[in-house]
Enzyme design. Structure first.
Site, short mmCIF file in Angstrom:
data_model
loop_
_atom_site.label_atom_id
_atom_site.label_comp_id
_atom_site.label_asym_id
_atom_site.label_seq_id
_atom_site.Cartn_x
_atom_site.Cartn_y
_atom_site.Cartn_z
CD GLU A 170 -3.17 0.68 2.19
OE1 GLU A 170 -3.51 -0.51 2.36
OE2 GLU A 170 -3.67 1.62 2.81
CD GLU A 222 -2.76 1.09 -4.38
OE1 GLU A 222 -2.72 0.20 -3.50
OE2 GLU A 222 -3.81 1.46 -4.93
CB SER A 239 -5.30 1.03 -1.28
OG SER A 239 -4.47 -0.10 -1.39
CE LYS A 251 -10.77 -7.54 8.25
NZ LYS A 251 -9.97 -7.17 7.08
CD GLU A 278 -14.89 -9.35 -5.46
OE1 GLU A 278 -15.07 -9.84 -4.32
OE2 GLU A 278 -15.75 -8.66 -6.03
CB CYS A 315 -9.77 -3.82 14.28
SG CYS A 315 -9.70 -3.47 12.52
S1 SF4 Z 1 -12.81 -1.49 11.68
FE1 SF4 Z 1 -11.93 -3.51 11.86
S2 SF4 Z 1 -13.43 -4.63 13.00
FE2 SF4 Z 1 -14.50 -2.87 12.21
S3 SF4 Z 1 -15.37 -3.52 10.24
FE3 SF4 Z 1 -13.36 -2.63 9.84
S4 SF4 Z 1 -11.98 -4.38 9.82
FE4 SF4 Z 1 -13.85 -5.01 10.85
#
Ligand code: SF4
Ligand SMILES: Cc1cc2nc3c(=O)[nH]c(=O)nc-3n(C[C@H](O)[C@H](O)[C@H](O)COP(=O)(O)O)c2cc1C
Ligand code: SF4
Ligand code: SF4
Ligand code: SF4
Ligand code: FES
Lengths: 572, 417, 151
Positions: free
Chosen positions: A278, A281, A318, A357, A365, A503
Site C-alpha cells: 500500500e 502504491e 487502494s 471479515k 474475488e 478494530c
Molecule cells: S474497523 Fe476492523 S473490526 Fe471494524 S469492520 Fe473494519 S476491519 Fe472489521
C-alpha cells in the site's frame, strides 16, 4: 455541586449528573437495559426505575438528573415490583428458550431476570414467532429475541450513519428491522456488527462458524492453520475474565494450539506486507499523478459503504487486499507449496475482531484458484472465547507459546493496525523513510492516535508537504468521503476504519465495549508496538525474504495477482 | 349555568368572515397587546392564573416566562389541535366556529415570548376544520394580523398549518414535535423540556387551542377579573364535551366549579330514554370511570387530580345501565393498545396484556390471581411509562377497580352469571 | 404525479408527512409503493428505512392497495354506547366485506378509526375527507348508495 442521598448514603456530584452516574460513584448498581455508555439516552426500557421521596411516580435513573436534596431509593419494594413487572412483560414477548440461546449466561435480560428472582411469568406469552434472517455470512438476526431497546438502531443510524435498522410499526407490533422486514443482505448493511456488539440479548449475533471449525480440526486429512488479527490479543483477555487492555498474545497462541490448530500465525505479518504494497502504491500514485486521495482498503465495512454509497470513490481505494485476505492468498499458494500440501487439504481460519471479515472472506474475488475461498472460516474474538470455554481450557494457567514460522515474525507497525490511526501511522513510518531516504527521528505519530472522530496530520514526503486524515466510525468516514466526492478533500491519504476506535472496537469483540474499554485496548495496542524490536514494516526480515524468494518486488505481477483486488458498484 | 366566553361567538358569527370577527370585538386585544411590554403581557396571564386546557393543567405563564428567558432567539410556538382523546370535540368547535379567536391568542402569545414562527398541528381527521383554518390564516394575513410587520408594530410572525396522519399520541408534546419534524410520533426523553429544546431543538411553547382562545379575553377583561371566574385553583371557564347516552350531547362552556351532575342533567337533558345512568368517564379514554353516585363532583383541575389523572380536557361520556363495565374497559384498552407508540416497555407490552386480562373477565375465565395481576400491572404502567399515554392508559381500569370492584369479584366468583 | 407534488415541498425531512398525505390522497388506490418510498427518500435526502418507519407508524398510510373510498368507522366508547355495532353490521352487509377488507370492485375499503371527534353526533364515520354523524342503518344505506351512484 449537588448533594443527594441514595439509599441513605450521602452523595455529592456535579450538577447535571444522572442518578445512574451518581449511584456509580458509590458502587450502587442500578440495573439497565436500553442504556449503553457513549450512546444516546433512550430511556425506553424503564428498568432503571428508582423511587424519589415525595414523588408519586417512579423515575428512570439513566435519564433523570439529580436535584439538590433528592432522596433516592434504588431497591424499595415498589421499585423491585416495577422492575419485575417490566421484565416479565419483556419475557412474555420473548423467545426465552435460554438453553438453546447463543447468549446463554451472557445475556443482559437473563441476568436481570435472575437478579430479580423471576421464577414464573404472571403474563401470558404474546410472542408471535417470526422468521430469522440468516441470509448473509456475517450476522444473524432473530427478531423473536428482540426487546426493542433501540441500541442497535442508535448505533446503526447515529454512529455508523447507515440506518438499515429502524423501528417499524407501532404499539406491540413495533419491530426493529430493516425496511419491509427485508434481509440485511438486501440492504445497505455493511456487516460491521456494531449492532450485534451492543445488543443486550441474542437478537443480533455474529453468524456462528465454530461448528465448521470444530469439524475441520477433527478432520485428519485437513491441515488447519489459523491467523490472528492484531486487535484480538488485546481483547481476548476480557472474554477470559481479565481486565480490559490485558495483553494475552502468548496465552492466546497456546490456547489455539490446544484447540488443535496445526500452525498458529499472526495477521500482523500480512499487515506488514500490506504496508509495503500500500505504501508503494501511495508513492506511485503521488509520483505518477494517480487518483488521490488514496483511501485504505483493509476494512471490509468501509469497502461495502463505498461500493454501495460512493461508487465514484472506488478508484480512490487502494487496490491492496486486507491483511486477512493477503494471508489467505499466500497460505493457499506460497505456504501450501512450501509445505507441500495440496491447497484443497489446507483449511485457513482467521480469528478477527470483526463480523464484516466473515463477509469479506466470502467475497467471490477472494479466491486465488477461483474455486475455493482463500480463507475458509472466520471466527470473531467472541467465538474464539466460546471455543476455549467449550474445550475447558484454563486460560490463566496456560504456558506462553510463540507464533509459528514463517508468518510469525512481525513488526510493531503491523501490530498497531488494530487501532484507529494505526494503518496510517504504520504507512507513514515506511513511506516517509522510503521517500525521504533517511530514518525517522520519531516513530510515534501521536496526532493520528486516539478516539477523536477525525484526525489529521501533515507529513513531509521528499520535500512535499502532504496532508493525511484518519476517520473511524462510518458516520465520520462519510464526512471525509463527501469531501472527496465534492472535490474539496485536502488530503493525499485517508485511513478509514468502520468501527469506533478501529478494530479494537470491532463488531466481533467481547461484549461491553465502551469508550473506556476502547481506550484500554488502544493503550495495550501501542504497548505491544513499543515492546517490539522491529517497529517498521520494511524492516521485517521475513517480509523482505518473501519478496526475495517469491514476490520479487512490491507491486509486481505476482503481487497483483495475489495481494491486490478490485471493487465494483453494488446495489443493495 | 353556562358562561360563554370562548364560545360566545359560536353560531353567532360566520366563522369564515373576518369582518364578523372584527365587528364582534376581534383582534382588539392584539392591537392593545402590540403596544404593551412583552413581559407585562405574561404577567397579565399570570394574574389570570390560566391553566392549560389540553389536559395537563399546567400554569400557562410558567412556560411562557421560561421561554422568554431563553437565550436562543429562534423560538417556536405550537398550537396543539390534535384533539385525539375519545370523547373530546371542543377544539374542533373552537376551530370551526370561531377560528380567528385562538389565532389571535397565538399571535399575542408569540409577541409576548418573541416567537419567530408558529405551527398549528391539527389532527388529520379534522378535514373541515383544516379547510376553515387554511382560509382563516389567509384572511388574517391579508388584513395584516399575520405575516410581516403585524399592524405596523414591526413584529413579524406567521403560522403554518400541519396535519396529523392518524396517531393519538401525537397530542403529547414531544411526539407532536417529532411529527412536525417528519418523524414517527414518539416522545423524547425529558429533560430538556420543549421550552428549552423543542421543535428543531429550539425553545418551543405548546398550548392547547382552548388555552390560546382564552388569551384575548384575559387581556380584554384583565387577569384579575378573569381570575374571579371559576374556583380558586381553576380560574375561568371550561369547554365541556358531553357525549354518550344523553339527550343533548354537545359542547358547553361552564365556569369551573360546576358539578358534573348539573351539566349532565341541565345542559345535557339527562340520560336518553330516561334510562338509569350507570357510569361516566371523565376526560376521555385516559380518564377515570366513576359511578353515577359520584356525579356531584365539581369540574375542577384539582378535584380531578384526586383520581391520579389529569382530566382537564373536559370530556364527559355518559353510559347508561345497558352497558357493562368490562365491555367499556375493553374498548378503552384496545384504544391504547392501538395507539401506543411502542417506545417504552410498560406501555407497549402492558397495554396488550391489559387487553388480554380484560378479555379474560369478559370471557368469564378470570381468577382471583388475574384480579391481582391486572391491578399490579395497571399501577406499574401508571408509575413507569415514559409518556402520558402509558401513564394514563390504565386510569380507567384503576378507577373501576376502586368503584366497580364488585363487578370484578362477581365475574370471578360467579362466572356462570 | 409524485414528482409534481415533491417539487412543491422544500427538500427537508419535515416535509415528509405532508408529502405522503397529499400524494396518497390523490392516488386512486390510496397506498404508497416501495418505488415511491424510494423516490421520496431520494428527494428529501433521508433513508428509505426512515420513510418506512413513518409510513408504518401513522394509520393514514398504507402500503397495500385500498379502495377508491375509505370508510372509517369509529371504534371508541362514545360511538360504542350509541349503536356503532348496528352501523358496522349494516356496512358489512351492504358492502359484503368484513372490517379491514376492500370490496371486489375496489370501490370501498372498510376500516376502524380511533375517535373522530364527532362524539356529539355518535355514531360517526368518515368517508375520505367527509364525516357523517348520527348514523343509523337507514342513513348508512342512503350514504352508500349515493357513493355508489356518483361512480
Ligand atoms: S474497523 Fe476492523 S473490526 Fe471494524 S469492520 Fe473494519 S476491519 Fe472489521
Ligand atoms: C397521549 C397524550 C395526548 C395528548 N393529546 C393532546 C391533545 O390532543 N391536545 C392537547 O391540547 N393536549 C394534548 N395532550 C397534552 C399535551 O401534551 C400538552 O400538555 C398540552 O398540549 C399543553 O397545552 P396546555 O398547557 O395549553 O394544555 C396530550 C398528552 C398526552 C400524553
Ligand atoms: S451490521 Fe452495521 S450496518 Fe449492518 S445493521 Fe448492524 S450496525 Fe447497521
Ligand atoms: S435487536 Fe437487540 S439491540 Fe436491537 S432493539 Fe432488539 S434487543 Fe435492542
Ligand atoms: S408511554 Fe406509550 S406512547 Fe408513551 S412513550 Fe411509552 S410506549 Fe410510547
Ligand atoms: S436503562 Fe434507563 S430506561 Fe432503560
Amino acid at each position: 455541586m449537588v448533594n443527594i442521598k441514595i439509599n441513605n448514603t450521602d452523595v455529592t456530584v456535579e450538577e447535571g449528573t444522572t442518578i445512574l452516574d451518581a449511584a456509580k460513584t458509590k458502587n450502587i448498581k442500578i440495573p439497565t437495559l436500553c442504556y449503553y455508555p457513549d450512546l444516546d439516552i433512550k430511556s425506553d426500557c424503564r428498568i432503571c426505575t428508582v423511587e424519589i421521596a415525595g414523588e408519586k411516580g417512579l423515575v428512570t435513573a439513566c435519564s433523570t438528573p439529580v436535584r439538590e436534596g433528592m432522596e433516592i431509593k434504588t431497591n424499595s419494594p415498589r421499585v423491585l415490583n416495577a422492575r419485575k413487572t417490566i421484565t416479565e412483560l419483556m419475557l412474555a414477548n420473548h423467545d426465552a428458550n435460554c438453553t438453546a440461546c447463543e447468549k446463554n449466561m451472557n445475556c443482559e435480560l437473563q441476568t436481570l431476570a435472575n437478579t430479580l428472582g423471576i421464577d414464573e411469568n404472571r403474563f401470558e406469552s404474546v410472542l408471535e414467532m417470526q422468521e430469522l434472517d440468516t441470509a448473509n455470512t456475517s450476522i444473524t438476526r432473530n427478531p423473536n429475541r428482540c426487546i426493542k431497546c433501540g441500541r442497535c438502531v442508535d448505533v446503526c443510524k447515529n454512529v455508523q450513519g447507515i440506518n438499515v435498522l429502524e423501528s417499524m410499526n407501532r404499539s406491540h407490533e413495533m419491530v426493529i428491522s430493516p425496511k419491509y422486514g427485508k434481509y440485511l443482505s438486501d440492504e445497505d448493511c455493511t456487516f460491521c456488527g456494531q449492532c450485534s456488539s451492543v445488543c443486550p440479548v441474542a437478537s443480533i449475533t455474529e453468524k456462528d462458524e465454530t461448528d465448521i471449525v470444530w469439524n475441520a480440526l477433527d478432520d485428519d486429512k485437513k491441515h488447519v492453520i489459523v491467523q490472528v488479527a492484531p486487535a484480538v490479543r488485546v481483547s481476548l483477555g476480557e472474554e477470559m475474565g481479565q481486565k480490559p487492555g490485558s495483553i494475552v498474545t502468548e496465552k492466546m497462541v497456546a490456547a489455539l494450539k490446544q484447540l488443535g490448530f496445526d500452525r498458529v500465525f499472526d495477521t500482523d505479518f500480512t499487515a506488514d506486507l500490506t504496508i509495503i504494497e500500500e505504501g508503494n502504491e501511495l508513492i506511485e500514485r503521488i509520483k505518477t499523478g494517480g487518483k488521490l486521495p488514496m483511501m485504505t482498503s483493509c476494512c471490509p465495512g468501509w469497502i461495502s459503504l463505498v461500493e454501495q454509497k460512493y461508487p465514484d470513490l472506488i478508484d480512490n481505494i487502494s487496490s491492496c487486499k486486507s491483511p486477512q485476505q493477503m494471508f489467505g492468498a499466500l497460505a493457499k499458494t506460497y505456504y501450501a507449496k512450501k509445505q507441500n500440501i495440496d491447497p484443497k487439504d489446507l483449511f485457513v481460519v482467521s480469528i478477527m475482531p470483526c463480523t464484516a471479515k466473515k463477509y469479506e472472506a466470502a467475497r467471490e474475488e477472494m479466491s486465488v484458484d477461483g474455486k475455493n475461498q482463500d480463507v475458509d472460516a472466520v471466527l470473531t474474538t467472541r467465538e474464539l472465547g466460546k471455543m476455549v470455554r467449550q474445550m475447558g481450557i484454563n486460560f490463566d494457567q496456560l504456558d506462553k507459546v510463540e507464533f509459528d514460522d514463517p508468518f510469525g515474525i512481525t513488526s510493531g507497525a503491523g501490530a498497531i493496525f488494530g487501532a484507529t490511526g494505526g494503518v496510517m501511522e504504520a504507512a507513514l513510518r515506511t513511506v516517509s523513510e522510503v521517500v525521504n531516504e533517511k530514518p525517522l527521528e520519531k516513530l510515534d505519530f501521536e496526532t493520528v492516535r486516539g478516539l477523536e472522530g477525525i484526525k489529521e496530520a501533515e507529513v513531509d514526503l521528499g520535500g512535499q508537504k502532504v496532508k493525511v486524515a484518519v476517520a473511524h466510525s462510518l458516520s465520520k468516514a462519510k464526512t471525509l468521503a463527501d469531501q472527496v466526492k465534492d472535490g474539496t478533500s485536502p488530503y493525499a491519504f485517508i485511513e478509514v476504519m468502520t468501527c469506533p476506535g478501529g478494530c479494537i472496537g470491532g463488531g466481533g469483540q467481547p461484549y461491553n465495549t465502551t469508550n473506556a474499554v476502547r481506550e484500554e485496548r488502544i493503550r495495550a495496542t501501542y504497548q505491544v508496538d513499543s515492546d517490539m524490536k522491529i517497529r517498521k514494516s520494511h524492516e521485517n526480515p521475513v517480509i523482505n525474504k518473501l519478496y526475495d524468494d517469491y514476490l520479487k518486488k512490491p507491486l509486481s505481477d505476482l503481487s497483483h495477482d495475489l495481494l491486490h483486488t478490485h471493487y465494483r458498484k453494488r446495489n443493495a | 349555568m353556562e358562561q360563554k366566553i370562548v364560545s360566545k361567538r359560536f353560531d353567532a358569527i360566520n366563522p369564515l368572515s373576518i369582518d364578523d370577527y372584527l365587528e364582534s370585538g376581534g383582534y382588539k386585544s392584539l392591537k392593545e397587546a402590540l403596544k404593551r411590554d412583552r413581559i407585562n403581557i405574561i404577567e397579565e396571564i399570570e394574574a389570570a392564573r390560566l391553566r392549560g386546557r389540553g389536559g395537563a393543567a399546567f400554569p400557562a405563564h410558567v412556560k411562557m416566562m421560561g421561554i422568554a428567558k431563553e437565550e436562543e432567539t429562534t423560538r417556536y410556538i405550537i398550537c396543539n389541535a390534535d384533539e385525539g382523546e375519545p370523547g373530546n370535540f371542543k377544539d374542533r368547535q373552537l376551530m370551526e366556529k370561531d377560528p380567528h379567536q385562538f389565532i389571535e391568542g397565538m399571535v399575542i402569545t408569540a409577541f409576548a415570548i418573541r416567537a419567530t414562527k408558529g405551527y398549528i398541528y391539527i389532527r388529520g381527521e379534522y378535514d373541515k376544520a383544516y379547510s376553515i383554518l387554511e382560509w382563516t390564516l389567509e384572511e388574517a394575513r391579508k388584513k395584516g394580523y399575520l405575516g410581516k410587520n403585524i399592524l405596523d408594530s414591526g413584529f413579524d410572525f406567521d403560522i403554518e398549518l400541519r396535519s396529523g396522519a392518524g396517531s393519538y399520541v401525537c397530542g403529547e408534546e414531544f411526539a407532536l414535535i417529532e411529527s412536525i419534524e417528519g418523524k414517527p410520533g414518539r416522545t423524547r426523553v425529558k429533560p430538556p423540556f420543549p421550552t428549552q429544546k423543542g421543535l428543531f431543538d429550539k425553545p418551543t411553547l405548546i398550548n392547547n387551542v382552548e388555552t390560546f382562545a382564552n388569551i384575548p379575553h384575559i387581556l380584554e377583561m384583565g387577569g384579575d377579573e378573569f381570575a374571579k371566574i371559576g374556583t380558586e385553583s381553576s380560574t375561568g371557564t371550561k369547554l365541556v364535551s358531553l357525549s354518550g347516552n344523553v339527550n343533548n350531547p354537545g359542547v358547553y362552556e361552564v365556569p369551573f366549579g360546576v358539578p358534573i351532575k348539573e351539566v349532565v342533567e341541565k345542559l345535557g337533558g339527562g340520560s336518553k330514554d330516561g334510562r338509569k345512568i350507570k357510569m361516566v368517564q371523565l376526560g376521555g379514554a385516559c380518564g377515570p370511570i366513576i359511578p353515577e353516585y359520584m356525579l356531584d363532583l365539581t369540574i375542577d383541575f384539582d378535584r380531578f387530580e384526586d383520581f391520579d389523572s389529569k382530566t382537564g380536557a373536559g370530556a364527559i361520556i355518559v353510559m347508561d345501565e345497558r352497558f357493562d363495565v368490562f365491555d367499556v374497559l375493553l374498548r378503552v384498552a384496545e384504544f391504547f393498545e392501538h395507539e401506543s407508540c411502542g417506545k417504552c416497555t410498560p406501555c407497549r407490552e402492558g397495554n396488550l396484556q391489559l387487553v388480554k386480562l380484560v378479555e379474560k373477565f369478559i370471557n368469564r375465565k378470570a381468577t382471583q390471581k388475574d384480579l391481582i395481576n391486572i391491578e399490579s400491572l395497571a399501577r406499574v404502567m401508571h408509575q413507569t411509562s415514559l409518556c402520558g399515554l402509558g401513564q394514563t392508559a390504565p386510569t380507567a381500569i384503576l378507577s373501576t377497580l376502586k368503584y366497580f370492584r364488585d363487578d370484578y369479584l362477581d365475574l370471578i366468583e360467579h362466572p356462570e352469571l | 404525479m409524485l414528482e409534481e407534488i415533491l417539487k412543491k415541498y422544500p427538500q427537508h425531512e419535515d416535509s415528509l408527512i405532508e408529502i405522503l398525505l397529499e400524494y396518497q390522497n390523490k392516488k386512486t388506490k390510496r397506498f404508497i409503493t416501495e418505488e415511491e418510498i424510494a423516490q421520496i427518500s431520494n428527494y428529501l435526502g433521508v433513508t428509505e428505512s426512515k420513510v418506512c418507519s413513518v409510513v408504518s407508524f401513522y394509520t393514514f398510510f398504507s402500503t397495500e392497495p385500498r379502495g377508491k373510498h375509505i370508510i372509517q368507522i369509529c371504534k371508541d366508547v362514545p360511538c360504542y354506547v350509541n349503536g356503532r355495532g348496528n352501523v358496522l353490521k349494516t356496512l358489512e352487509q351492504l358492502l359484503n366485506i368484513r372490517i379491514g377488507e376492500t370490496t371486489k370492485d375496489e370501490k370501498f375499503t372498510l376500516e376502524y378509526t380511533s375517535c373522530l371527534g364527532n362524539c356529539d353526533g355518535a355514531p360517526a364515520m368518515r368517508i375520505d375527507g367527509k364525516t357523517f354523524t348520527n348514523l343509523n342503518p337507514n342513513k348508512v344505506k342512503a350514504i352508500i348508495s349515493e357513493y355508489r351512484g356518483v361512480n
